[in-house]
Design an enzyme around this catalytic site. Sequence first.
Site, PDB file in Angstrom:
ATOM      1  N   ARG A   1       0.836  -1.206   0.000  1.00  0.00           N
ATOM      2  CA  ARG A   1       0.000   0.000   0.000  1.00  0.00           C
ATOM      3  C   ARG A   1       0.871   1.256   0.000  1.00  0.00           C
ATOM      4  O   ARG A   1       0.518   2.267  -0.596  1.00  0.00           O
ATOM      5  CB  ARG A   1      -0.946  -0.017   1.208  1.00  0.00           C
ATOM      6  CG  ARG A   1      -2.076  -1.015   1.056  1.00  0.00           C
ATOM      7  CD  ARG A   1      -3.041  -0.958   2.232  1.00  0.00           C
ATOM      8  NE  ARG A   1      -4.151  -1.863   2.036  1.00  0.00           N
ATOM      9  CZ  ARG A   1      -5.283  -1.543   1.428  1.00  0.00           C
ATOM     10  NH1 ARG A   1      -5.439  -0.342   0.937  1.00  0.00           N
ATOM     11  NH2 ARG A   1      -6.251  -2.419   1.299  1.00  0.00           N
TER      12      ARG A   1
ATOM     13  N   ASP B   1     -15.486  -1.308  -1.059  1.00  0.00           N
ATOM     14  CA  ASP B   1     -15.680  -1.971   0.235  1.00  0.00           C
ATOM     15  C   ASP B   1     -17.130  -2.415   0.399  1.00  0.00           C
ATOM     16  O   ASP B   1     -17.415  -3.498   0.918  1.00  0.00           O
ATOM     17  CB  ASP B   1     -15.301  -1.028   1.383  1.00  0.00           C
ATOM     18  CG  ASP B   1     -13.855  -0.586   1.316  1.00  0.00           C
ATOM     19  OD1 ASP B   1     -13.010  -1.389   0.890  1.00  0.00           O
ATOM     20  OD2 ASP B   1     -13.575   0.574   1.680  1.00  0.00           O
TER      21      ASP B   1
ATOM     22  N   ILE C   1     -10.420   7.758  -6.549  1.00  0.00           N
ATOM     23  CA  ILE C   1     -10.370   6.323  -6.266  1.00  0.00           C
ATOM     24  C   ILE C   1      -8.933   5.830  -6.159  1.00  0.00           C
ATOM     25  O   ILE C   1      -8.676   4.691  -5.813  1.00  0.00           O
ATOM     26  CB  ILE C   1     -11.158   5.517  -7.321  1.00  0.00           C
ATOM     27  CG1 ILE C   1     -11.431   4.098  -6.814  1.00  0.00           C
ATOM     28  CG2 ILE C   1     -10.439   5.529  -8.662  1.00  0.00           C
ATOM     29  CD1 ILE C   1     -12.460   3.339  -7.579  1.00  0.00           C
ATOM     30  N   SER C   2      -7.970   6.706  -6.421  1.00  0.00           N
ATOM     31  CA  SER C   2      -6.557   6.322  -6.365  1.00  0.00           C
ATOM     32  C   SER C   2      -6.162   5.972  -4.935  1.00  0.00           C
ATOM     33  O   SER C   2      -6.418   6.731  -4.006  1.00  0.00           O
ATOM     34  CB  SER C   2      -5.676   7.467  -6.865  1.00  0.00           C
ATOM     35  OG  SER C   2      -6.010   7.797  -8.187  1.00  0.00           O
ATOM     36  N   ASN C   3      -5.517   4.821  -4.773  1.00  0.00           N
ATOM     37  CA  ASN C   3      -5.076   4.396  -3.446  1.00  0.00           C
ATOM     38  C   ASN C   3      -3.898   5.237  -2.976  1.00  0.00           C
ATOM     39  O   ASN C   3      -3.089   5.654  -3.772  1.00  0.00           O
ATOM     40  CB  ASN C   3      -4.676   2.918  -3.480  1.00  0.00           C
ATOM     41  CG  ASN C   3      -5.892   2.016  -3.444  1.00  0.00           C
ATOM     42  OD1 ASN C   3      -6.812   2.270  -2.696  1.00  0.00           O
ATOM     43  ND2 ASN C   3      -5.898   0.984  -4.256  1.00  0.00           N
TER      44      ASN C   3
ATOM     45  N   MET D   1     -11.990  -1.847  -9.009  1.00  0.00           N
ATOM     46  CA  MET D   1     -12.028  -0.403  -8.764  1.00  0.00           C
ATOM     47  C   MET D   1     -12.808   0.310  -9.863  1.00  0.00           C
ATOM     48  O   MET D   1     -13.560   1.254  -9.596  1.00  0.00           O
ATOM     49  CB  MET D   1     -10.607   0.149  -8.656  1.00  0.00           C
ATOM     50  CG  MET D   1      -9.883  -0.305  -7.396  1.00  0.00           C
ATOM     51  SD  MET D   1      -8.122   0.059  -7.422  1.00  0.00           S
ATOM     52  CE  MET D   1      -8.127   1.833  -7.459  1.00  0.00           C
TER      53      MET D   1
ATOM     54  N   ASN E   1       0.990   7.112  -6.463  1.00  0.00           N
ATOM     55  CA  ASN E   1      -0.220   7.879  -6.777  1.00  0.00           C
ATOM     56  C   ASN E   1      -0.244   9.306  -6.230  1.00  0.00           C
ATOM     57  O   ASN E   1      -0.940  10.159  -6.781  1.00  0.00           O
ATOM     58  CB  ASN E   1      -1.452   7.131  -6.259  1.00  0.00           C
ATOM     59  CG  ASN E   1      -1.711   5.857  -7.033  1.00  0.00           C
ATOM     60  OD1 ASN E   1      -1.296   5.724  -8.179  1.00  0.00           O
ATOM     61  ND2 ASN E   1      -2.394   4.914  -6.416  1.00  0.00           N
TER      62      ASN E   1
ATOM     63  N   ARG F   1     -17.786  -5.435  -1.947  1.00  0.00           N
ATOM     64  CA  ARG F   1     -17.188  -6.649  -1.381  1.00  0.00           C
ATOM     65  C   ARG F   1     -17.999  -7.158  -0.194  1.00  0.00           C
ATOM     66  O   ARG F   1     -18.274  -8.355  -0.083  1.00  0.00           O
ATOM     67  CB  ARG F   1     -15.750  -6.372  -0.947  1.00  0.00           C
ATOM     68  CG  ARG F   1     -14.787  -6.280  -2.093  1.00  0.00           C
ATOM     69  CD  ARG F   1     -13.395  -5.923  -1.611  1.00  0.00           C
ATOM     70  NE  ARG F   1     -12.443  -5.957  -2.713  1.00  0.00           N
ATOM     71  CZ  ARG F   1     -11.310  -5.281  -2.733  1.00  0.00           C
ATOM     72  NH1 ARG F   1     -10.981  -4.509  -1.709  1.00  0.00           N
ATOM     73  NH2 ARG F   1     -10.495  -5.368  -3.767  1.00  0.00           N
TER      74      ARG F   1
ATOM     75  N   HIS G   1     -10.638   3.617   4.215  1.00  0.00           N
ATOM     76  CA  HIS G   1     -10.607   2.724   3.057  1.00  0.00           C
ATOM     77  C   HIS G   1      -9.276   1.986   3.053  1.00  0.00           C
ATOM     78  O   HIS G   1      -8.613   1.857   2.041  1.00  0.00           O
ATOM     79  CB  HIS G   1     -10.800   3.543   1.774  1.00  0.00           C
ATOM     80  CG  HIS G   1     -10.816   2.725   0.515  1.00  0.00           C
ATOM     81  ND1 HIS G   1     -11.736   1.732   0.283  1.00  0.00           N
ATOM     82  CD2 HIS G   1     -10.012   2.752  -0.574  1.00  0.00           C
ATOM     83  CE1 HIS G   1     -11.499   1.185  -0.904  1.00  0.00           C
ATOM     84  NE2 HIS G   1     -10.458   1.787  -1.439  1.00  0.00           N
TER      85      HIS G   1
END
Length: 201
Positions: A3, A66, A33-35, A146, A10, A69, A93
């Site tokens: 991560r 999330d 939405i970018s981690n 994603m 990112n 899922r 998140h």
Amino acid sequence: MTRDDLFNTNASIVRDLAAAIARNAPKAHILVISNLVISTVPIVARTLEKAGTYDPTRLFGITTLDVVRASRFLSSIAGTDPAQTPVTVVGGHSGVTIVPLLSQSSAGTAVEQGSEAWKAFVHRIQYRGDEVVQAKDGAGSATLNMAYAAAKFTNLLLRTLKGEVGIVTPTFVKSPLFASHGIEFFSSAVELGVSVHFRVC
């Protein structure tokens, strides 16, 4: 790829995109939405603030993955249709910050709260992204998942902008819920709207 690797890759991309949005589309709704979303959303906010174009009601961190899922995993245990098994997911998140509110789902009783099965279930929701990264052997993250989550949230927002009311979905936004504790952004159920853009439920 960890991560931390995702964030390091990112962070500057998100910053530069936010600066371009500030210059060229300052009234745009921005869906991040970018981690890691819990870090990239604040980067966007600070970049827009610096440019004088920050409107917190137009900035959303997409945590829909999330929710998807949680609904999918719970429906597989409860024997229900994932589309009819909503699960609100709050917090952040990333890992333990992801908190599925199973007790608020009609199918939530399929997993006994506090049991080993429940703990394993919650852990799977929280760390499924890490499983995908490991399965890809460092070659990326849950890209297709994603994209689905982004499309799902975008469609909800577009329906709202066309005038539909009463659309509630979890998203990571500037929130008053825990501001007194120094937590500026939080994912919770939010009612999307045209005039105020969103209302934390």
